[in-house]
Design an enzyme around this catalytic site. Structure first.
Site, short mmCIF file in Angstrom:
data_model
loop_
_atom_site.label_atom_id
_atom_site.label_comp_id
_atom_site.label_asym_id
_atom_site.label_seq_id
_atom_site.Cartn_x
_atom_site.Cartn_y
_atom_site.Cartn_z
N GLU A 159 0.77 -1.25 -0.08
CA GLU A 159 0.41 0.00 0.02
C GLU A 159 0.46 1.26 0.04
O GLU A 159 0.97 1.73 1.35
CB GLU A 159 -1.30 -0.58 1.11
N GLU B 180 -6.03 -7.82 -0.92
CA GLU B 180 -6.21 -7.85 0.78
C GLU B 180 -8.34 -7.21 1.11
O GLU B 180 -8.38 -6.31 -0.47
CB GLU B 180 -5.92 -6.57 1.35
#
Length: 437
Positions: free
Chosen positions: A167, A351
Site C-alpha cells: 500500500e 486484501e
C-alpha cells in the site's frame, strides 16, 4: 449465499493475509525499535496508546496460526517480514533470531501445503532510518535494496511470490500528508518525496530479487473507487484529483512511467531533482498486480488549499471503520485496471475484508455477507474479462489496527487480547466451506 471453488476458474487461488507488526509481537526475538513504536508512544496518536509490543504473539504461536490457515483450505498465506526484526538498526548487523524466525515460518507453510506470499514492507520502518528522514531520504532505495537482498537471500528460494511494499499510498500520503500513520507528518514536500521514493524503492527491490533468480514478483496497491458527490464540474474535478492521488499516481508510475497531471499540479515543485529519470527503475516488469480494496468514497469539492476535496456522506451501510460497503467498486476497479494499466497481467485481490464489532456470542453474519458480496464482484469482473487469478481475505485474525489499536476487528479468527486465545468465527467456517467445496 453459498459459493464454492467451482464458481471460479480452475487455477484460481484463495488465501488470507496478515502483517508482521500487527500480529508478531515486536518486543520478542531481538527486533529493533520502529517508527510505529515511537508514534504509538506519543499521546493522542493511537487509541489508548496501544502498541504492537505483544500484539497476537504470533512470534511464539506461529505453528498454531498456520494450522488455522490450513484449516481454512487456503492455498496462499500472504505475510510480511519486519525490516526491524531482521536489521534492528535498519542497516548493518542482521539479527540471527529474526532470520531464523522467517525460515521457520516459511518452512511451516510449505509443510502444510500453503504457498508463501511475502511482502517485504508493511509499514514498520526501523527507527534508526526514520531518524535519518525515512522515506523522505534519497538513500531509502539503497537501504531498501540492501534489506531485500539480505532477507531474500535467506528465504527467497522457497517463496511462491513476493512483493516489495504494501500500500504505497498509506506509506506515503496517509503518513506524510494526512499524518494519520507513522511518522505522523503533515508536510507536502515530505509527501512528494516519500511517494516517489516508495516507488523507486519498489523498483530497486524487484531488480534485487530478479538478480537472485526469484520469480512471481508483483506489487500491492491499495485502491478506492472514487465518485463525485454530484454532477457539478467542481465535484467531478475533485473526484478525479482524489482518484489521481490515491490510485493513479502509483499505477501510472508502475505501468506507464508517468504521474497524473492532477497530482503534479500540487506535488511537482516538491519532487526530488531528476525524478523523471527514475521511471526505468520504477517500471521494472512485474508478474502480477495485487489490489487491496475495501470501500468507495463519494468526493466533493472543498474550498481549501490543494488538493481541494473532501469526503461526502453516503447512505449505504458502513463497516466498523465507518467505510461504505460497496462491492461494485471492486468489480469496477479490477475491470478498469486491466483496461487502463495491466492488460493480460494476472490480478490478485490481495486484501479485502471488514472490521466488525465481533463477540464470541454473536456470529459475524455481516462479515459473511461482505465476503460473499465481494467474491461475487470478483466473479463478475472475471466474466467481464478481467484476468483475476486469486482472492486473499483480510485478515486471518483480529490484530493491531495501527492508530485504532485493538478495537477494530477484521479477523476471521477471534483473538482474546488478554489470554491470546484464538477462536474461529462463523466467517472462518463459511470460507472453509466455500473454499473446500
Amino acid at each position: 449465499m453459498q459459493l464454492s471453488r467451482g464458481d471460479f476458474p480452475k487455477d484460481f487461488l484463495f488465501g488470507v493475509a496478515t502483517s508482521a507488526y500487527q500480529i508478531e509481537g515486536h518486543q520478542f526475538g531481538g527486533a529493533g525499535p520502529t517508527h510505529w513504536d515511537s508514534f504509538a508512544a506519543t499521546p493522542g496518536n493511537v487509541v489508548r496508546a496501544e502498541h504492537g509490543a505483544r500484539a497476537c504473539d504470533h512470534y511464539h504461536r506461529w505453528a498454531e496460526d498456520l494450522d488455522l490457515v490450513a484449516g481454512l483450505g487456503a492455498d496462499v498465506y500472504r505475510f510480511s517480514t519486519s525490516w526491524a526484526r531482521i536489521l534492528p538498526e535498519g542497516r548493518g548487523q542482521p539479527n540471527a533470531a529474526g532470520l531464523d524466525f522467517y525460515d521457520r515460518l516459511v518452512d511451516g507453510m510449505l509443510a502444510r501445503g500453503i504457498k508463501p506470499a511475502a511482502t517485504l514492507y508493511h509499514w514498520e520502518l526501523p527507527q534508526a532510518l526514520a531518524d535519518r528522514g525515512g522515506w523522505r531520504n534519497a538513500c531509502m532505495p539503497d537501504w531498501f535494496a540492501d534489506y531485500t537482498h539480505l532477507i531474500m537471500s535467506r528465504i527467497g528460494d522457497r517463496l511462491w511470490s513476493a512483493a516489495p511494499i504494501n500500500e504505497p499510498w498509506c506509506v506515503s500520503w496517509l503518513s506524510h500528508f494526512d499524518g494519520v500513520h507513522a511518522p505522523g507528518m503533515r508536510d507536502i514536500r515530505a509527501t512528494a518525496r516519500a511517494m516517489h521514493h516508495v516507488l523507486l524503492s519498489h523498483g530497486r527491490a524487484i531488480a534485487v530479487m530478479r538478480d537472485l533468480g526469484m520469480q512471481n514478483l508483483g506489487a500491492v496497491c491499495n485502491v478506492e473507487w472514487a465518485e463525485p458527490a454530484s454532477t457539478t464540474p467542481e465535484d467531478q474535478a475533485a473526484a478525479r484529483r482524489y482518484d489521481a492521488i490515491y490510485n493513479r499516481f502509483f499505477l501510472d508510475g508502475l505501468f506507464h512511467g508517468t504521474y497524473p497531471p492532477e497530482v503534479l499540479a500540487g506535488l511537482e515543485p516538491h519532487l526530488p531533482k531528476g525524478w523523471q529519470d527514475d521511471f526505468t527503475t520504477i517500471r521494472a516488469p512485474l508478474d502480477w498486480l495485487g489490489l487491496n480494496y475495501y470501500t468507495r468514497k463519494l468526493i466533493r469539492h472543498a474550498d481549501t488549499a490543494w488538493p481541494s476535496y473532501a469526503e461526502a456522506p453516503t447512505r449505504l451501510p458502513l463497516t466498523q471503520m465507518g467505510w461504505e460497503i460497496y462491492p461494485d467498486g471492486l468489480r469496477d476497479f479490477l475491470i478498469r485496471t486491466a483496461r487502463t494499466h495491466t492488460g493480460d497481467l494476472p490480478l490478485f485481490v490481495t486484501e479485502n475484508g471488514m472490521a466488525n464489532c465481533d463477540t464470541l456470542a454473536q456470529p459475524d453474519t455481516a462479515r459473511i455477507a461482505y465476503l460473499a458480496d465481494h467474491l461475487t464482484a470478483v466473479r463478475q469482473a472475471i466474466a467481464a474479462g478481467a484476468p483475476v487469478a486469486g482472492y486473499f481475505a483480510w485478515s486471518l485474525m483480529d490484530n493491531y489496527e495501527w492508530s485504532l489499536g485493538y478495537e477494530k476487528r477484521f479477523g476471521l479468527v477471534h483473538v482474546d487480547f488478554d489470554r491470546l486465545a484464538r477462536t474461529p468465527k462463523a466467517s472462518y467456517h463459511a470460507l472453509a466451506r466455500w473454499w473446500r467445496g
